[in-house]
Design a protein around this motif. Structure first.
Motif, PDB file in Angstrom:
ATOM      1  N   SER A  45      -6.813  21.709 -19.108  1.00 12.29           N
ATOM      2  CA  SER A  45      -8.073  21.844 -19.827  1.00 12.29           C
ATOM      3  C   SER A  45      -8.097  23.129 -20.634  1.00 12.29           C
ATOM      4  O   SER A  45      -7.249  24.007 -20.489  1.00 12.29           O
ATOM      5  CB  SER A  45      -9.244  21.833 -18.840  1.00 12.29           C
ATOM      6  OG  SER A  45      -9.174  22.972 -17.996  1.00 12.29           O
ATOM      7  N   LYS A 420     -14.811  15.789 -23.439  1.00 12.10           N
ATOM      8  CA  LYS A 420     -15.570  16.879 -22.843  1.00 12.10           C
ATOM      9  C   LYS A 420     -15.676  16.646 -21.345  1.00 12.10           C
ATOM     10  O   LYS A 420     -15.886  15.521 -20.893  1.00 12.10           O
ATOM     11  CB  LYS A 420     -16.965  16.955 -23.467  1.00 12.10           C
ATOM     12  CG  LYS A 420     -17.848  18.050 -22.884  1.00 12.10           C
ATOM     13  CD  LYS A 420     -19.247  17.985 -23.492  1.00 12.10           C
ATOM     14  CE  LYS A 420     -20.172  18.964 -22.802  1.00 12.10           C
ATOM     15  NZ  LYS A 420     -21.573  18.827 -23.266  1.00 12.10           N
ATOM     16  N   ASP A 422     -17.677  17.635 -17.869  1.00 11.65           N
ATOM     17  CA  ASP A 422     -18.851  18.257 -17.243  1.00 11.65           C
ATOM     18  C   ASP A 422     -18.657  18.302 -15.738  1.00 11.65           C
ATOM     19  O   ASP A 422     -18.336  17.272 -15.107  1.00 11.65           O
ATOM     20  CB  ASP A 422     -20.125  17.470 -17.584  1.00 11.65           C
ATOM     21  CG  ASP A 422     -20.459  17.541 -19.062  1.00 11.65           C
ATOM     22  OD1 ASP A 422     -20.365  18.650 -19.635  1.00 11.65           O
ATOM     23  OD2 ASP A 422     -20.796  16.496 -19.656  1.00 11.65           O
ATOM     24  N   LEU A 453     -20.785  20.026 -29.288  1.00  7.71           N
ATOM     25  CA  LEU A 453     -20.069  20.967 -28.436  1.00  7.71           C
ATOM     26  C   LEU A 453     -20.608  22.364 -28.677  1.00  7.71           C
ATOM     27  O   LEU A 453     -21.077  22.676 -29.774  1.00  7.71           O
ATOM     28  CB  LEU A 453     -18.561  20.941 -28.744  1.00  7.71           C
ATOM     29  CG  LEU A 453     -17.806  19.656 -28.404  1.00  7.71           C
ATOM     30  CD1 LEU A 453     -16.401  19.716 -28.986  1.00  7.71           C
ATOM     31  CD2 LEU A 453     -17.754  19.438 -26.903  1.00  7.71           C
ATOM     32  N   ASP A 457     -17.997  25.197 -23.424  1.00  7.72           N
ATOM     33  CA  ASP A 457     -17.743  23.832 -22.964  1.00  7.72           C
ATOM     34  C   ASP A 457     -16.263  23.667 -22.644  1.00  7.72           C
ATOM     35  O   ASP A 457     -15.390  24.288 -23.262  1.00  7.72           O
ATOM     36  CB  ASP A 457     -18.143  22.820 -24.041  1.00  7.72           C
ATOM     37  CG  ASP A 457     -19.653  22.630 -24.102  1.00  7.72           C
ATOM     38  OD1 ASP A 457     -20.330  23.089 -23.175  1.00  7.72           O
ATOM     39  OD2 ASP A 457     -20.141  22.032 -25.084  1.00  7.72           O
ATOM     40  N   VAL A 459     -12.933  21.122 -22.272  1.00  8.56           N
ATOM     41  CA  VAL A 459     -12.364  19.881 -22.786  1.00  8.56           C
ATOM     42  C   VAL A 459     -10.985  19.671 -22.176  1.00  8.56           C
ATOM     43  O   VAL A 459     -10.318  20.622 -21.761  1.00  8.56           O
ATOM     44  CB  VAL A 459     -12.257  19.911 -24.324  1.00  8.56           C
ATOM     45  CG1 VAL A 459     -13.633  19.893 -24.969  1.00  8.56           C
ATOM     46  CG2 VAL A 459     -11.452  21.116 -24.780  1.00  8.56           C
TER      47      VAL A 459
END
Length: 479
Positions: A45, A420, A422, A453, A457, A459
């Protein structure tokens, strides 16, 4: 077929169908369970950031003088005197080395003697003139050496005077601190005796300060004289060089004039060439600089025609090569970042000073071996001959929202999107497909110009077979 057998066969197919439905339901429930309770895999990530983006062309090179002079010598003559070593600083006009001119001188003298029966008198005169010429060379070298010593002495005296002046200023400042301190003691004294004692010290320090201030004023008035002395020594150096050159040239002119009086044109040309070769045996520094290459040693023959190189150390560059794929992207005046092992983590700013728009040869496969690029800089931390790495800035964009380039995916219509992530629980994340548009692209990050975005954040980076809503585990060690 009997009814009982037919009925048994129907029941058998019903059982098989029920089993198949149970298997299918188990698979569906398993996927639903995975989405809701556990990750389907672990992925790398990255984070959305705001930062400056740069496009670079990199090259490695060597620190060199902006102007360098290669000095040549006769490879057939032995070096009888070598006055410098690699790394030495020299001044224009310094004698760098002397070659053995014995053979040349003998040939010169023999040719002069045999040119005519009437040459005896001319040879005698020539001998005197030749000795005068050699004396002029020696006098020139000695005068220049003494003039350089005068400059060095003037610089040393100036530096000492400034050091003494600065030391007195420090003492003056210290005494003023004592004045303030004793004054405070006098004001704050508990009784009259203590006040008088403090006042006596205060008066004493004031007297010292006044005396020292008078000295400082006198010293300050003399400082300019030290600077003027250096200027005068440098001017004297230039005058001495000019006068010595004139004297040497006059002696050489006298030799040339008398030796050509009674010889034919062919002999004249040969004698002139020999005379020049004899002069060239005394090698003079053509510029101020540092000896960066030395290919001779005392008592031996040179190993190449280029005996040494003098580089101007007052203006340095990094000289390197750029591939033909990148050279057309570089423009004179572009900014650059210079690093070197000698600098540690420090970075020096520079700019592209010169681009050679012709290749410096070919590789084995026929491709260009690169195009020379010179990058100038003002920092004095690098020295001649050091290796350096250069990043030439082609373009940049400041403070933009950006994303690791390997997080950007494309669909069948070439539209860009990212996954994305979360956070849900533990190290588990729920992923969501976000459509984006990209802008400026740097070496590792890409600008995001649109998309739902924000900075911070997370990803997924890399290409994986995932779906919207999947629960995944993330390796965040690279963030």
């Amino acid at each position: 077929m009997s009814k009982s057998k037919k009925k048994g066969k129907i029941i058998k197919w019903i059982i098989i169908a029920v089993l198949l439905l149970l298997v299918i339901a188990g698979v569906v429930l398993s996927r639903l369970s995975n989405k809701s309770s556990g990750p389907v895999g672990t992925y790398t990530s990255g984070k959305i950031k705001k930062q400056d983006l740069y496009k670079y062309v990199t090259m490695s090179g060597t620190v060199d003088g902006k102007s360098s002079v290669s000095i040549t010598g006769d490879p057939t003559l032995k070096v009888t005197k070598l006055n410098v070593k690699k790394g030495d600083e020299v001044k224009k006009g310094d004698i760098l080395c002397i070659f053995d001119n014995t053979t040349l001188q003998e040939e010169f003298d023999a040719l002069s003697a045999s040119s005519s029966k009437t040459q005896d008198a001319a040879n005698y005169s020539h001998g005197i003139n030749q000795r005068n010429l050699e004396k002029a060379k020696r006098d020139r070298a000695n005068a220049i050496s003494q003039a350089q010593q005068d400059i060095n002495d003037a610089v040393a005296k100036r530096d000492q005077a400034y050091a003494d002046y600065n030391a007195k200023i420090q003492r003056y400042n210290d005494i003023n601190q004592e004045i303030d301190r004793t004054y405070a003691e006098m004001i704050d004294a508990a009784d009259e005796d203590a006040s008088k004692a403090a006042e006596a010290k205060w008066e004493e320090f004031k007297a010292q300060a006044a005396a020292l201030n008078a000295e400082l004023e006198a010293d300050h008035a003399q400082l300019a004289g030290y600077d003027d002395a250096i200027t005068a020594a440098n001017r004297a150096y230039d005058t001495i060089v000019k006068n010595a050159d004139d004297a040497l040239q006059n002696a050489q002119d006298t030799v040339d004039q008398e030796q050509y009086a009674a010889v034919d044109e062919e002999t004249t040309e040969k004698l002139k060439k020999l005379s020049q070769q004899i002069d060239d045996c005394t090698v003079i520094a053509p510029i101020d600089g540092i000896i960066t290459e030395l290919n001779i040693s005392e008592g031996t023959l040179p190993t190449s025609n280029i005996i040494m190189t003098v580089s101007d150390a007052s203006s340095l560059i990094v000289r390197g090569k750029v591939s033909e794929n990148d050279i057309l992207s570089i423009i004179k005046g572009m900014s650059a970042e210079i690093t070197a092992s000698a600098l540690g983590k420090d970075v020096i700013n520079g700019k592209v000073e010169r681009i050679e728009m012709s290749s410096n040869g070919k590789e084995a496969d026929g491709s260009s071996s690169g195009y020379a690029v010179e990058v100038s800089f003002d920092d004095s931390k690098l020295l001649l001959g050091m290796n350096a790495n250069v990043k030439i800035v082609l373009d940049h964009k400041e403070n933009v929202l950006c994303i690791p380039y390997d997080a950007v995916q494309k669909d069948e219509n070439d539209n860009c999107y990212v996954w994305k992530a979360d956070k849900t629980a533990g190290n588990n994340y729920k992923i969501k497909k976000i459509d984006i548009k990209t802008g400026f692209e740097a070496d590792y990050y890409t600008e995001i110009t649109s998309g739902d975005l924000k900075e911070g954040d997370i990803v997924i980076t890399g290409t994986y077979n995932v779906s919207d809503g999947d629960i995944v585990a993330l390796d965040t060690s690279e963030e």
